[in-house]
Scaffold this motif. Structure first.
Motif, PDB file in Angstrom:
ATOM      1  N   ARG A  31     -75.266 -45.872  23.127  1.00  0.00           N
ATOM      2  CA  ARG A  31     -75.498 -45.367  24.481  1.00  0.00           C
ATOM      3  C   ARG A  31     -74.174 -45.206  25.232  1.00  0.00           C
ATOM      4  NH1 ARG A  31     -79.997 -45.864  27.948  1.00  0.00           N
ATOM      5  NH2 ARG A  31     -80.990 -47.310  26.469  1.00  0.00           N
ATOM      6  N   ASN A  32     -73.235 -46.124  24.977  1.00  0.00           N
ATOM      7  CA  ASN A  32     -71.955 -46.092  25.677  1.00  0.00           C
ATOM      8  C   ASN A  32     -71.023 -44.990  25.181  1.00  0.00           C
ATOM      9  OD1 ASN A  32     -72.658 -48.260  27.288  1.00  0.00           O
ATOM     10  ND2 ASN A  32     -71.677 -49.784  25.980  1.00  0.00           N
ATOM     11  N   VAL A  33     -71.123 -44.617  23.898  1.00  0.00           N
ATOM     12  CA  VAL A  33     -70.164 -43.654  23.351  1.00  0.00           C
ATOM     13  C   VAL A  33     -70.685 -42.217  23.359  1.00  0.00           C
ATOM     14  CG1 VAL A  33     -69.101 -45.412  21.896  1.00  0.00           C
ATOM     15  CG2 VAL A  33     -70.897 -43.959  20.929  1.00  0.00           C
ATOM     16  N   LEU A  34     -71.983 -42.032  23.479  1.00  0.00           N
ATOM     17  CA  LEU A  34     -72.547 -40.692  23.418  1.00  0.00           C
ATOM     18  C   LEU A  34     -72.786 -40.124  24.813  1.00  0.00           C
ATOM     19  CD1 LEU A  34     -75.253 -41.108  20.621  1.00  0.00           C
ATOM     20  CD2 LEU A  34     -73.040 -39.943  20.415  1.00  0.00           C
ATOM     21  N   PRO A  35     -72.654 -38.809  24.975  1.00  0.00           N
ATOM     22  CA  PRO A  35     -73.107 -38.190  26.223  1.00  0.00           C
ATOM     23  C   PRO A  35     -74.581 -38.512  26.456  1.00  0.00           C
ATOM     24  CG  PRO A  35     -71.855 -36.622  24.902  1.00  0.00           C
ATOM     25  CD  PRO A  35     -72.078 -37.825  24.033  1.00  0.00           C
ATOM     26  N   ARG A  36     -74.949 -38.679  27.712  1.00  0.00           N
ATOM     27  CA  ARG A  36     -76.320 -39.110  28.035  1.00  0.00           C
ATOM     28  C   ARG A  36     -77.359 -38.200  27.399  1.00  0.00           C
ATOM     29  NH1 ARG A  36     -79.096 -41.738  32.284  1.00  0.00           N
ATOM     30  NH2 ARG A  36     -81.310 -41.671  31.722  1.00  0.00           N
ATOM     31  N   ARG A  37     -77.167 -36.886  27.444  1.00  0.00           N
ATOM     32  CA  ARG A  37     -78.193 -35.981  26.908  1.00  0.00           C
ATOM     33  C   ARG A  37     -78.313 -36.115  25.395  1.00  0.00           C
ATOM     34  NH1 ARG A  37     -73.667 -33.052  27.904  1.00  0.00           N
ATOM     35  NH2 ARG A  37     -72.998 -31.481  26.379  1.00  0.00           N
ATOM     36  N   TRP A 181     -94.278 -33.681  23.518  1.00  0.00           N
ATOM     37  CA  TRP A 181     -93.890 -33.667  24.927  1.00  0.00           C
ATOM     38  C   TRP A 181     -92.887 -34.794  25.133  1.00  0.00           C
ATOM     39  CZ3 TRP A 181     -94.143 -30.506  28.910  1.00  0.00           C
ATOM     40  CH2 TRP A 181     -93.957 -31.001  30.204  1.00  0.00           C
ATOM     41  N   ARG A 182     -91.595 -34.436  25.265  1.00  0.00           N
ATOM     42  CA  ARG A 182     -90.524 -35.424  25.296  1.00  0.00           C
ATOM     43  C   ARG A 182     -89.804 -35.367  26.647  1.00  0.00           C
ATOM     44  NH1 ARG A 182     -88.025 -33.816  19.377  1.00  0.00           N
ATOM     45  NH2 ARG A 182     -89.978 -34.040  18.196  1.00  0.00           N
ATOM     46  N   PRO A 183     -90.210 -36.225  27.585  1.00  0.00           N
ATOM     47  CA  PRO A 183     -89.666 -36.156  28.942  1.00  0.00           C
ATOM     48  C   PRO A 183     -88.154 -36.321  29.029  1.00  0.00           C
ATOM     49  CG  PRO A 183     -91.696 -37.432  28.923  1.00  0.00           C
ATOM     50  CD  PRO A 183     -91.354 -37.157  27.491  1.00  0.00           C
ATOM     51  N   ARG A 184     -87.566 -37.160  28.184  1.00  0.00           N
ATOM     52  CA  ARG A 184     -86.117 -37.345  28.282  1.00  0.00           C
ATOM     53  C   ARG A 184     -85.375 -36.031  28.011  1.00  0.00           C
ATOM     54  NH1 ARG A 184     -83.631 -42.972  25.979  1.00  0.00           N
ATOM     55  NH2 ARG A 184     -85.575 -44.023  25.461  1.00  0.00           N
ATOM     56  N   ALA A 187     -86.042 -33.610  30.966  1.00  0.00           N
ATOM     57  CA  ALA A 187     -85.309 -33.962  32.181  1.00  0.00           C
ATOM     58  C   ALA A 187     -83.842 -33.541  32.079  1.00  0.00           C
ATOM     59  CB  ALA A 187     -85.412 -35.463  32.441  1.00  0.00           C
ATOM     60  N   ALA A 188     -83.288 -33.638  30.881  1.00  0.00           N
ATOM     61  CA  ALA A 188     -81.894 -33.239  30.676  1.00  0.00           C
ATOM     62  C   ALA A 188     -81.744 -31.736  30.483  1.00  0.00           C
ATOM     63  CB  ALA A 188     -81.326 -33.962  29.453  1.00  0.00           C
ATOM     64  N   GLY A 189     -82.870 -31.058  30.233  1.00  0.00           N
ATOM     65  CA  GLY A 189     -82.803 -29.625  29.962  1.00  0.00           C
ATOM     66  C   GLY A 189     -82.012 -29.311  28.707  1.00  0.00           C
ATOM     67  N   PHE A 190     -82.108 -30.213  27.722  1.00  0.00           N
ATOM     68  CA  PHE A 190     -81.261 -30.085  26.534  1.00  0.00           C
ATOM     69  C   PHE A 190     -82.090 -29.939  25.263  1.00  0.00           C
ATOM     70  CE2 PHE A 190     -79.097 -32.222  22.935  1.00  0.00           C
ATOM     71  CZ  PHE A 190     -78.067 -31.304  22.767  1.00  0.00           C
ATOM     72  N   SER A 191     -81.851 -28.848  24.558  1.00  0.00           N
ATOM     73  CA  SER A 191     -82.374 -28.664  23.205  1.00  0.00           C
ATOM     74  C   SER A 191     -81.235 -28.139  22.348  1.00  0.00           C
ATOM     75  CB  SER A 191     -83.535 -27.669  23.183  1.00  0.00           C
ATOM     76  OG  SER A 191     -83.864 -27.336  21.831  1.00  0.00           O
TER      77      SER A 191
END
Length: 397
Positions: A31-37, A181-184, A187-191
């Motif tokens: 979690r600390n080394v990766l971008p949040r998305r 259906w994956r809210p995370r 919410a990030a708008g990332f695919s």
């Protein structure tokens, strides 16, 4: 018999470990080394992520029977599944878009698996083409996950490429034919697939290039013009999976390859029986790590009934929620021949690259082998439900 194994002895001698020991710490560091998305894409699940939680909690409802009567020989954690020898009944589950975690992506994971003597199952959605991953670790055995495309020429091409490249089995992805259906992610708008990440197997396939109207022979999305990337993404989305899958489809797949056919995502005992009768060589009990269906039954709860329905006809493997060596033992006691781990190796790759994945596997090996001995066994094959009792703990920690 040494009181501590060589891996533990080395950690003590070094005054600690460079890499995490617990899965919670692997996840925290990732979690600390990766971008949040990126982290949320890997760690997230469907809906409220109840299925993700259920997968892990299910293991706490089984307690292991500790035994003192034993022989003095060391426990042997090795096994063989469908003719593939494994030093440990743990496989790297197919996990897409590994480039989100580390530049070495699937190639680094394959090299780590080969050194550790375990088998990776290459995802259909890889950063590197399947041939490149096979070449990265020629000394190791690998299996290939097949997401059955809605284009027969493309489907046949992918299977034949895997066989030519030396993969030892085809794992049909049965548990991801409809986007969960994956809210995370939402919410990030990332695919990642919108930018053609994770499409190395498709970009390098001549039939897919024809469908997408790509000139030349690209192996990754690097260098593609923006309009080409958009066309690749839309083409992949259109043909990724065919809308139906029936037991009779195995006959067609069998005509394309001589490799063993493994069906992943089987949680219903009746479906397990039908697939056995249709000629499947093995099945994997899995709910895709809770990424598809929220409020789903924990995969481990499905394992006993599926194992009973299959009997001795074909091997049953297990995936979803495995985090520790004792989790591995519990799944084997309930009928699995081997298990798969997904998020754990992605977290390890993010934190330590190839070395991180090797360390993760050694942690699992050492804990599992000790648990095997402490429950009175020398070999995986002697594990059974008699090694378990009902437990009502709901807190893994």
């Amino acid at each position: 018999m040494a009181y501590t194994g060589s891996f533990q002895t080395r950690i003590f001698a070094e005054g600690g470990s460079q890499y995490p020991i617990t899965m919670e710490e692997w996840e925290r560091q990732a979690r600390n080394v990766l971008p949040r998305r990126y982290f949320d894409y890997i760690a997230g699940g469907a809906g409220r992520e109840l299925t993700c939680a259920a997968n892990e909690t299910a293991f706490t409802r089984r307690g292991l029977v500790y035994r003192v009567l034993r022989d003095a020989a060391d426990a042997d954690p090795s096994c063989t599944v469908l003719g593939t020898a494994m030093s440990l009944p743990v496989m790297l589950a197919p996990a897409g878009v590994a480039e989100l975690t580390h530049a070495d992506a699937e190639c680094g994971a394959a090299r780590a698996a080969a050194k550790a003597g375990v088998v990776p199952v290459l995802s259909a959605m890889t950063s590197a083409p399947l041939e490149d991953v096979a070449e990265a670790a020629p000394e190791g055995d690998q299996w290939f996950q097949f997401a059955w495309p809605d284009d027969e020429k493309l489907a046949r091409s992918l299977v034949q490429r895997a066989e030519t490249a030396g993969y030892r089995a085809i794992v049909v992805m049965g548990d991801c034919y409809q986007a969960g259906w994956r809210p995370r992610e939402l919410a990030a708008g990332f695919s990642p697939f919108r930018s053609a990440q994770g499409l190395g197997n498709y970009l390098s396939d001549r039939r897919f290039q024809e469908l997408a109207g790509i000139d030349g022979n690209p192996r990754t999305s690097d260098g593609l013009a923006p309009d080409a990337v958009a066309n690749v993404a839309s083409t992949w989305n259109r043909v990724f999976t065919k809308p139906t899958f029936h037991p009779d489809d195995l006959e067609l797949l069998r005509s394309w390859t001589n490799l063993p056919l493994v069906i992943k995502g089987v949680c219903d005992p009746a479906e397990a029986s039908w697939l056995c009768e249709a000629g499947a060589d093995a099945i994997v009990v899995s709910n895709h790590g809770g990424r598809q269906l929220d409020n789903g039954v924990a995969a481990l709860e499905c394992l006993p009934a599926v194992s009973e329905a299959v009997g001795e006809r074909i091997p049953v493997l297990f995936d979803s929620g495995v985090r520790t060596g004792t989790d591995v033992l519990i799944a084997l006691a309930l009928g699995a021949s081997a298990v798969m781990i997904g998020r754990p190796w992605l977290f390890a790759l993010a934190v330590g690259g190839q070395d991180g994945v090797e360390h993760l596997v050694e942690c699992l090996r050492t804990e599992f082998t000790a648990a095997l001995a402490l429950t009175g066994h020398r070999h995986c094959s002697s594990l059974s439900p008699a090694d378990l009792v009902a437990s009502f703990s709901s807190d893994r920690r």
